[in-house]
Design an enzyme around this catalytic site. Sequence first.
Site: not given
Ligand code: C5J
Length: 225
Positions: A29, A77, A134, A137, A162-163, A167, A207
């Site tokens: 993204d 996205e 997509k 997320k 990101v972020t 995602c 972990q």
């Molecule tokens: C992504 C969002 N790409 N934060 N989208 O992380 O809505």
Amino acid sequence: MTTPHSVTVHAEPYPFELSRDSCALLLIDLQRDFLEPGGFGEMLGNDVSQLRRVIEPNRKLLAAWRAHDLPVMHTREGHRPDLSDLPPAKKIRGRGTTTIGDAGPMGRILVRGEAGHDIIPELYPLPSEPVIDKPGKGAFFATDLHAILQNRGITQLIVTGVTTEVCVNTTVREANDRGYDCLVPEDCVGSYFPEFQTMGLAMIKAQGGIFGWVSHSERILAALE
Ligand code: C5J
């Protein structure tokens, strides 16, 4: 397991054996509306410099992947122009005055084909690199990513973009459940919120590597060379 085609990347919680034969770079993204000044992210009051710092390390990693002729894939996205794949819950979440599908600073927000939905020019895909559109997320939900990876024999992913906490984290978790090993270079993923950046990375490697590994692009580049 070390093989003739694998290289060892220093990572946490322990070294990652990167197989040149089966490792794809997956860029999540890196879209104009999230990263560019004047985009939707900034319109919401976010500091896009927190995301823009990932551009240069991603550019170097992408150049290396291309130079070594290793597989690269990108995600975006977004939704169909008629919004038929947009869940009503996602549309109204946040109670904002401007939401997905509405007119934004770079066209309709998170709608395929709009300027803001596209990938930033610095990291623009080559025609040979699959772009996964997509609606969610995670990059595996309602996409053909898993099929594409399986058809190419890919079992490892270097996940950037990101972020970090949304995602990237969702995709790493989805990939983990499907049997992929994921390595996340910390300088190549970004969040508008520094505390989420820290915790988003910590959760991946906690972990004993519950979802994957965390490293730095320079360590990956050093191992590849
Ligand atoms: C992504 C969002 N790409 N934060 N989208 O992380 O809505």
